[in-house]
Design an enzyme around this catalytic site. Structure first.
Site, PDB file in Angstrom:
ATOM      1  N   ASP A  57       3.013  -5.020   4.262  1.00 34.45           N
ATOM      2  CA  ASP A  57       3.856  -6.183   4.522  1.00 34.45           C
ATOM      3  C   ASP A  57       3.050  -7.471   4.577  1.00 34.45           C
ATOM      4  O   ASP A  57       1.811  -7.458   4.582  1.00 34.45           O
ATOM      5  CB  ASP A  57       4.597  -6.001   5.855  1.00 34.45           C
ATOM      6  CG  ASP A  57       5.605  -4.871   5.812  1.00 34.45           C
ATOM      7  OD1 ASP A  57       6.196  -4.642   4.744  1.00 34.45           O
ATOM      8  OD2 ASP A  57       5.799  -4.215   6.859  1.00 34.45           O
ATOM      9  N   TYR A  66      -3.717   4.327   8.931  1.00 33.92           N
ATOM     10  CA  TYR A  66      -3.767   2.930   9.360  1.00 33.92           C
ATOM     11  C   TYR A  66      -4.541   2.809  10.666  1.00 33.92           C
ATOM     12  O   TYR A  66      -4.585   3.748  11.471  1.00 33.92           O
ATOM     13  CB  TYR A  66      -2.354   2.384   9.592  1.00 33.92           C
ATOM     14  CG  TYR A  66      -1.575   2.064   8.347  1.00 33.92           C
ATOM     15  CD1 TYR A  66      -1.540   0.769   7.839  1.00 33.92           C
ATOM     16  CD2 TYR A  66      -0.850   3.048   7.682  1.00 33.92           C
ATOM     17  CE1 TYR A  66      -0.808   0.461   6.703  1.00 33.92           C
ATOM     18  CE2 TYR A  66      -0.112   2.756   6.545  1.00 33.92           C
ATOM     19  CZ  TYR A  66      -0.098   1.459   6.066  1.00 33.92           C
ATOM     20  OH  TYR A  66       0.629   1.166   4.933  1.00 33.92           O
TER      21      TYR A  66
END
EC number: 5.4.99.12
Length: 269
Positions: free
Chosen positions: A51, A109
């Protein structure tokens, strides 16, 4: 031929990975640079579309081309045409069956929190500042209920386009190095904003606003409105993508920066 690349990028100045009209994207910058080296239009496919504001140190992409270039040209040559906040880390010719997204078995992540009363100017944009002294151990304990294949509706953005909220979390570790707290999470895939929504709720536990058992309760409710606000994108990094060994995809140290595995209290390699 088909080429795979390892990509590192600072997402602060981009409206996400995916190419969009009238705004900057990592994909567009990379495709322009590769097209210059190949002398033909290049379209890339990535392992995970991050994003706006999210960075990557372990992103993997692939593309097909008629151009014959040495692997060094795809790396060094492309870097010469990229902005300073995007870089090719490695290049490798791969089998035709390889696909950066669909061949991947997991994504990993790391989210970095800087726990200090005053913010840092040097680290701005690369971490998320938290003025509270969070309890990393409680955050780690609270996160263990999320392991395995489960319905993550409580941590799924309203605009998520995935057909299912079910995902399989392989590990979720929370560690502290001085004033830094690192949330390390790996799963087969993630629903939209899943990592940031999980971190937002873990912060509530770490701050003492909610008990450890709250995360289990949230998971069971399957209601995004009951969980904490979404954590900022600043501290989030795509650090690794896992593939079957047969593809022989290069591996880099898990970062970002100084946060290599050997420095963390808990790590799943």
């Amino acid at each position: 031929m088909k080429i795979a690349l390892g990509i590192e990028y600072n997402g602060q100045n981009y409206y996400g990975w995916q190419r969009q009209e009238k705004v900057r994207s990592v994909q567009e910058e990379l495709e322009k640079a590769l097209s210059h080296i190949a002398n033909e239009k290049i379209e890339i496919f990535c392992a995970g579309r991050t994003d706006s504001g999210v960075s990557g140190t372990g992103q993997v992409v692939h593309f097909e081309t008629n151009a014959v270039r040495p692997e060094k040209a795809w790396a060094f040559g492309t870097n010469a045409h990229l902005p300073d906040d995007i870089a090719v880390a490695w290049a490798k010719q791969v089998d035709d069956e390889f696909h950066a997204r669909f061949s991947a078995t997991a994504r990993r992540y790391r989210y970095i929190l800087y726990c200090n009363k005053l913010r840092s100017a040097i680290l701005a944009g690369g971490i998320t500042h938290c003025h509270l002294d969070l309890d990393a151990e409680k955050m780690h304990q609270a996160g263990q209920c999320l392991l395995g294949e489960q319905d993550f509706s409580s941590f799924r953005a309203a605009q998520c386009q995935s057909h299912t909220p079910w995902r399989n979390v392989h590990h979720l570790n929370v560690s502290r190095i001085g004033k830094y707290i690192i949330v390390d999470i790996q799963a087969n895939a993630f629903v939209h904003h899943m990592v940031r929504n999980i971190v937002g709720s873990l912060i509530e536990v770490g701050a003492g606003n909610q008990p450890i058992e709250w995360m289990q309760w949230l998971l069971e409710q399957k209601n995004r409105q009951l969980a904490a606000p979404t954590a900022k994108p600043d501290g989030l990094y795509l650090v690794d993508v896992i593939y079957p060994q047969k593809f022989d995809i290069p591996k880099r140290p898990i970062g970002p920066l100084f946060l290599e595995d050997g420095l963390l209290n808990r790590t799943l390699k």
